[in-house]
Design a protein around this motif. Structure first.
Motif, PDB file in Angstrom:
ATOM      1  N   HIS A 131      45.823  85.033  60.302  1.00 39.74           N
ATOM      2  CA  HIS A 131      46.231  84.432  59.029  1.00 39.74           C
ATOM      3  C   HIS A 131      46.391  85.483  57.911  1.00 39.74           C
ATOM      4  O   HIS A 131      47.332  85.414  57.109  1.00 39.74           O
ATOM      5  CB  HIS A 131      45.190  83.382  58.631  1.00 39.74           C
ATOM      6  CG  HIS A 131      45.529  82.609  57.409  1.00 39.74           C
ATOM      7  ND1 HIS A 131      46.475  81.608  57.395  1.00 39.74           N
ATOM      8  CD2 HIS A 131      45.054  82.694  56.131  1.00 39.74           C
ATOM      9  CE1 HIS A 131      46.554  81.106  56.174  1.00 39.74           C
ATOM     10  NE2 HIS A 131      45.706  81.743  55.390  1.00 39.74           N
ATOM     11  N   HIS A 135      49.474  86.617  55.332  1.00 40.70           N
ATOM     12  CA  HIS A 135      49.518  86.761  53.868  1.00 40.70           C
ATOM     13  C   HIS A 135      50.139  88.103  53.471  1.00 40.70           C
ATOM     14  O   HIS A 135      50.949  88.186  52.548  1.00 40.70           O
ATOM     15  CB  HIS A 135      48.120  86.619  53.265  1.00 40.70           C
ATOM     16  CG  HIS A 135      47.713  85.184  53.025  1.00 40.70           C
ATOM     17  ND1 HIS A 135      48.454  84.323  52.251  1.00 40.70           N
ATOM     18  CD2 HIS A 135      46.640  84.466  53.451  1.00 40.70           C
ATOM     19  CE1 HIS A 135      47.858  83.133  52.209  1.00 40.70           C
ATOM     20  NE2 HIS A 135      46.757  83.188  52.937  1.00 40.70           N
ATOM     21  N   SER A 156      42.021  84.540  48.560  1.00 37.19           N
ATOM     22  CA  SER A 156      42.349  83.170  48.980  1.00 37.19           C
ATOM     23  C   SER A 156      41.099  82.306  48.931  1.00 37.19           C
ATOM     24  O   SER A 156      40.077  82.718  48.394  1.00 37.19           O
ATOM     25  CB  SER A 156      42.933  83.206  50.392  1.00 37.19           C
ATOM     26  OG  SER A 156      41.915  83.545  51.302  1.00 37.19           O
ATOM     27  N   GLY A 157      41.192  81.113  49.534  1.00 34.04           N
ATOM     28  CA  GLY A 157      40.044  80.217  49.545  1.00 34.04           C
ATOM     29  C   GLY A 157      38.948  80.712  50.476  1.00 34.04           C
ATOM     30  O   GLY A 157      37.783  80.363  50.318  1.00 34.04           O
ATOM     31  N   GLY A 158      39.306  81.516  51.455  1.00 30.69           N
ATOM     32  CA  GLY A 158      38.315  81.982  52.426  1.00 30.69           C
ATOM     33  C   GLY A 158      38.061  83.476  52.375  1.00 30.69           C
ATOM     34  O   GLY A 158      37.107  83.960  52.995  1.00 30.69           O
ATOM     35  N   GLY A 183      38.746  82.208  45.650  1.00 30.19           N
ATOM     36  CA  GLY A 183      39.363  80.870  45.626  1.00 30.19           C
ATOM     37  C   GLY A 183      38.312  79.779  45.773  1.00 30.19           C
ATOM     38  O   GLY A 183      38.391  78.723  45.137  1.00 30.19           O
ATOM     39  N   GLU A 184      37.306  80.076  46.599  1.00 30.90           N
ATOM     40  CA  GLU A 184      36.193  79.142  46.787  1.00 30.90           C
ATOM     41  C   GLU A 184      35.463  78.956  45.449  1.00 30.90           C
ATOM     42  O   GLU A 184      35.071  77.840  45.100  1.00 30.90           O
ATOM     43  CB  GLU A 184      35.262  79.782  47.830  1.00 30.90           C
ATOM     44  CG  GLU A 184      34.138  78.945  48.309  1.00 30.90           C
ATOM     45  CD  GLU A 184      33.292  79.745  49.322  1.00 30.90           C
ATOM     46  OE1 GLU A 184      33.664  80.885  49.704  1.00 30.90           O
ATOM     47  OE2 GLU A 184      32.244  79.211  49.723  1.00 30.90           O
ATOM     48  N   GLY A 199      41.029  73.286  43.142  1.00 27.85           N
ATOM     49  CA  GLY A 199      40.505  73.738  41.859  1.00 27.85           C
ATOM     50  C   GLY A 199      41.292  74.842  41.174  1.00 27.85           C
ATOM     51  O   GLY A 199      41.347  74.886  39.942  1.00 27.85           O
ATOM     52  N   PRO A 201      44.635  75.731  40.781  1.00 29.50           N
ATOM     53  CA  PRO A 201      45.684  75.337  39.836  1.00 29.50           C
ATOM     54  C   PRO A 201      45.129  74.492  38.684  1.00 29.50           C
ATOM     55  O   PRO A 201      45.590  74.609  37.545  1.00 29.50           O
ATOM     56  CB  PRO A 201      46.650  74.503  40.696  1.00 29.50           C
ATOM     57  CG  PRO A 201      46.356  74.885  42.107  1.00 29.50           C
ATOM     58  CD  PRO A 201      44.935  75.314  42.158  1.00 29.50           C
ATOM     59  N   SER A 204      43.484  76.819  36.179  1.00 31.60           N
ATOM     60  CA  SER A 204      44.532  77.587  35.510  1.00 31.60           C
ATOM     61  C   SER A 204      45.208  76.741  34.425  1.00 31.60           C
ATOM     62  O   SER A 204      45.479  77.212  33.318  1.00 31.60           O
ATOM     63  CB  SER A 204      45.545  78.019  36.578  1.00 31.60           C
ATOM     64  OG  SER A 204      46.477  78.865  36.047  1.00 31.60           O
ATOM     65  N   GLY A 289      46.322  82.573  48.113  1.00 33.69           N
ATOM     66  CA  GLY A 289      46.498  81.484  47.153  1.00 33.69           C
ATOM     67  C   GLY A 289      46.199  81.864  45.710  1.00 33.69           C
ATOM     68  O   GLY A 289      46.925  81.470  44.791  1.00 33.69           O
ATOM     69  N   VAL A 290      45.137  82.654  45.490  1.00 32.71           N
ATOM     70  CA  VAL A 290      44.756  82.993  44.112  1.00 32.71           C
ATOM     71  C   VAL A 290      45.779  83.939  43.468  1.00 32.71           C
ATOM     72  O   VAL A 290      45.855  84.045  42.240  1.00 32.71           O
ATOM     73  CB  VAL A 290      43.321  83.569  44.076  1.00 32.71           C
ATOM     74  CG1 VAL A 290      42.871  83.883  42.657  1.00 32.71           C
ATOM     75  CG2 VAL A 290      42.327  82.589  44.714  1.00 32.71           C
ATOM     76  N   ASN A 293      47.857  82.800  40.624  1.00 29.67           N
ATOM     77  CA  ASN A 293      47.263  82.601  39.288  1.00 29.67           C
ATOM     78  C   ASN A 293      47.978  83.427  38.208  1.00 29.67           C
ATOM     79  O   ASN A 293      48.115  84.640  38.331  1.00 29.67           O
ATOM     80  CB  ASN A 293      45.775  82.973  39.343  1.00 29.67           C
ATOM     81  CG  ASN A 293      45.071  82.738  38.032  1.00 29.67           C
ATOM     82  OD1 ASN A 293      45.047  83.610  37.179  1.00 29.67           O
ATOM     83  ND2 ASN A 293      44.534  81.553  37.864  1.00 29.67           N
ATOM     84  N   CYS A 319      52.451  82.636  48.127  1.00 30.37           N
ATOM     85  CA  CYS A 319      51.051  83.063  47.964  1.00 30.37           C
ATOM     86  C   CYS A 319      50.144  82.053  48.656  1.00 30.37           C
ATOM     87  O   CYS A 319      49.298  82.415  49.470  1.00 30.37           O
ATOM     88  CB  CYS A 319      50.680  83.140  46.488  1.00 30.37           C
ATOM     89  SG  CYS A 319      51.444  84.532  45.625  1.00 30.37           S
ATOM     90  N   THR A 320      50.319  80.773  48.310  1.00 26.17           N
ATOM     91  CA  THR A 320      49.520  79.743  48.971  1.00 26.17           C
ATOM     92  C   THR A 320      50.024  79.588  50.408  1.00 26.17           C
ATOM     93  O   THR A 320      51.118  80.042  50.754  1.00 26.17           O
ATOM     94  CB  THR A 320      49.639  78.403  48.206  1.00 26.17           C
ATOM     95  OG1 THR A 320      51.021  78.189  47.913  1.00 26.17           O
ATOM     96  CG2 THR A 320      48.878  78.438  46.903  1.00 26.17           C
ATOM     97  N   ASP A 321      49.191  78.938  51.246  1.00 25.07           N
ATOM     98  CA  ASP A 321      49.499  78.898  52.680  1.00 25.07           C
ATOM     99  C   ASP A 321      50.887  78.318  52.963  1.00 25.07           C
ATOM    100  O   ASP A 321      51.276  77.296  52.390  1.00 25.07           O
ATOM    101  CB  ASP A 321      48.420  78.094  53.416  1.00 25.07           C
ATOM    102  CG  ASP A 321      47.129  78.900  53.530  1.00 25.07           C
ATOM    103  OD1 ASP A 321      47.148  80.108  53.215  1.00 25.07           O
ATOM    104  OD2 ASP A 321      46.124  78.316  53.950  1.00 25.07           O
TER     105      ASP A 321
HETATM  106  O1  KG4 Z   1      45.777  81.204  50.743  1.00 23.19           O
HETATM  107  P1  KG4 Z   1      45.404  79.805  50.453  1.00 23.19           P
HETATM  108  O2  KG4 Z   1      46.498  78.807  50.208  1.00 23.19           O
HETATM  109  O3  KG4 Z   1      44.502  79.239  51.588  1.00 23.19           O
HETATM  110  C1  KG4 Z   1      43.502  80.025  52.193  1.00 23.19           C
HETATM  111  O4  KG4 Z   1      43.863  80.859  53.047  1.00 23.19           O
HETATM  112  O5  KG4 Z   1      42.344  79.866  51.768  1.00 23.19           O
HETATM  113  O6  KG4 Z   1      44.430  79.845  49.183  1.00 23.19           O
HETATM  114  C2  KG4 Z   1      43.884  78.661  48.680  1.00 23.19           C
HETATM  115  C3  KG4 Z   1      43.037  79.001  47.472  1.00 23.19           C
HETATM  116  C4  KG4 Z   1      42.283  77.808  46.946  1.00 23.19           C
HETATM  117  O7  KG4 Z   1      40.932  78.182  46.736  1.00 23.19           O
HETATM  118  C5  KG4 Z   1      42.996  77.476  45.639  1.00 23.19           C
HETATM  119  O8  KG4 Z   1      42.143  76.897  44.672  1.00 23.19           O
HETATM  120  C6  KG4 Z   1      43.465  78.862  45.213  1.00 23.19           C
HETATM  121  O9  KG4 Z   1      43.883  79.475  46.411  1.00 23.19           O
HETATM  122  N1  KG4 Z   1      44.600  78.801  44.269  1.00 23.19           N
HETATM  123  C7  KG4 Z   1      44.533  79.265  43.009  1.00 23.19           C
HETATM  124  C8  KG4 Z   1      45.792  78.974  42.413  1.00 23.19           C
HETATM  125  N2  KG4 Z   1      46.570  78.349  43.344  1.00 23.19           N
HETATM  126  C9  KG4 Z   1      45.814  78.251  44.477  1.00 23.19           C
HETATM  127  N3  KG4 Z   1      43.538  79.873  42.344  1.00 23.19           N
HETATM  128  C10 KG4 Z   1      43.784  80.219  41.065  1.00 23.19           C
HETATM  129  N4  KG4 Z   1      44.931  79.965  40.419  1.00 23.19           N
HETATM  130  C11 KG4 Z   1      45.960  79.349  41.049  1.00 23.19           C
HETATM  131  N5  KG4 Z   1      47.093  79.105  40.391  1.00 23.19           N
END
Ligand code: KG4
Ligand code: ZN
Length: 371
Positions: A131, A135, A156-158, A183-184, A199, A201, A204, A289-290, A293, A319-321
């Motif tokens: 994964h 990215h 990211s979230g993880g 992200g968590e 959380g 978006p 933000s 994902g982050v 931001n 950026c997001t999955d």
């Molecule tokens: O990469 P991703 O889509 O999934 C993982 O691989 O974890 O990242 C998801 C993470 C979540 O924690 C979400 O809250 C965060 O990315 N995220 C953001 C924003 N968009 C998604 N964090 C801050 N600002 C954002 N705009």
């Protein structure tokens, strides 16, 4: 990245650069089921993302069993929609790439099994993708100027990790979080502030009307050497402040969101600057994902200008999955001559660049049984 996977048996793949090859990517590691078609490793022909926000919102976070059940319901229609968007039939695909891990095993197995079955049915190569390699591939696809070696920050979230992404060897881990991923932390803090899932978006958005200097939250690890991160202390500081000010007014909520966002992103910026100086790297890619931001993008851009570093962010939707990144990473592996056997299985954890499915770990054995 290459050594993170098993080299192929007789896959039929020639390993030569193939500008017109159509790779289907499938991503299902968490709460998105995504399918995409990428041509020649670079041109996005289709990208479909089936999200599950509505499924998990009542629980304030991802419920793994609900995620995998929803994947089962959506995988066929999402892949079909991607093929339709690309204007092709499954018989025109050159190869299938799917995320094998890290992530939730039940979720991963849905996309991975579907991808392997489709590759078997069509008699085309299958390739398993890490994964995080996905990215990073999103940044490379979005900006062909980005050239290895470069500094890669995965947020990211993880994961929260810095890598030196070189050529011909797996990315080298320079530093990572010792506890929560950034992200968590965004997701947990959103819950404390009474903001909806997901959380990041939501924080933000709330932060737009807040004052980022209203609360002076700690910048964890800031004064310490090295390139590691830590987010649990910041989350606790926010929890204590929330409790002290409850019930929260709209203004206070916005100030807390803005101040948390400032602290969380500052740490990423200062660590990235230190890593770039230390490694002498002139290009930085921020992915995950982050990386969507807005404040992080602005602060990183300021730092990069001052340090004369070339900065790359994929567009927010990459950026997001998503599955474009999986198809792109898969295409790179295929072009390097890699393809994977159909007994390749899912893994919940493994550093970027390792061979989890070549090990005889219990998790590996159990995942095979589940598959
Ligand atoms: O990469 P991703 O889509 O999934 C993982 O691989 O974890 O990242 C998801 C993470 C979540 O924690 C979400 O809250 C965060 O990315 N995220 C953001 C924003 N968009 C998604 N964090 C801050 N600002 C954002 N705009
Ligand atoms: Zn991700």
């Amino acid at each position: 990245m290459n050594s993170g996977s098993r080299s192929g048996r007789s896959t039929g793949w020639t390993g030569r650069a193939a500008p017109r090859h159509l790779v289907l990517g499938i991503e299902s590691s968490c709460d998105e089921l995504a399918a995409a078609v990428v041509e020649g490793g670079l041109r996005v022909r289709a990208s479909q993302v089936h999200g599950q926000c509505e499924v998990h919102r009542p629980y304030g976070g991802v419920v793994p069993e609900l995620a995998s059940r929803d994947h089962v319901r959506s995988v066929t229609q999402t892949v079909t929609a991607a093929l339709d968007e690309a204007g092709i039939r499954a018989s025109e695909l050159s190869a299938v790439a799917a995320t094998a891990g890290p992530g939730l095993l039940g979720s991963l197995l849905v996309g991975l099994s579907f991808g392997k079955a489709l590759a078997w049915r069509r008699g085309i190569p299958f390739v398993a993708v890490h994964h995080l390699a996905g990215h990073l591939a999103a940044a490379e696809l979005a900006a062909p100027r980005l050239a290895r070696p470069y500094l890669g920050l995965v947020v990211s979230g993880g994961h929260t990790a810095l890598y030196e992404v070189g050529d011909g060897a797996p990315p080298r881990l320079l530093g990572q979080t010792r506890d929560d991923a950034v992200g968590e932390a965004f997701d947990k803090v959103a819950r404390l502030l009474g903001l909806p899932y997901p959380g990041g978006p939501a924080i933000s958005e709330a932060a737009r009307s807040g004052d980022p200097r209203a609360f002076d939250f700690p910048r964890p690890m800031q004064g310490q050497p090295g390139l590691d991160f830590s987010y649990s202390g910041l989350k606790t500081a926010l929890a204590l402040t929330c409790r002290a000010h409850a019930p929260l007014s709209e203004t206070l909520r916005a100030d807390l969101a803005a101040s948390f966002e400032a602290a969380a992103t500052d740490v990423l910026v200062t660590r990235a600057r230190r890593a770039a100086r230390q490694q002498g790297l002139g290009q930085l890619a921020v992915v995950g994902g982050v990386a969507a931001n807005r404040r992080l993008r602005e602060q990183m851009a300021q730092m990069a200008r001052a340090e004369q570093i070339e900065l790359f962010f994929p567009p927010p939707e990459l950026c997001t999955d998503n599955a474009v990144m999986i198809a792109a990473a898969g295409a790179k592996l295929l072009m390097a001559g890699e393809a994977h056997p159909l007994d390749t299985t899912a893994f919940s954890r493994a550093p970027l660049g390792e061979l989890p499915w070549a090990s005889s770990s219990v998790e590996h054995a159990e995942a095979i049984k589940m598959g």
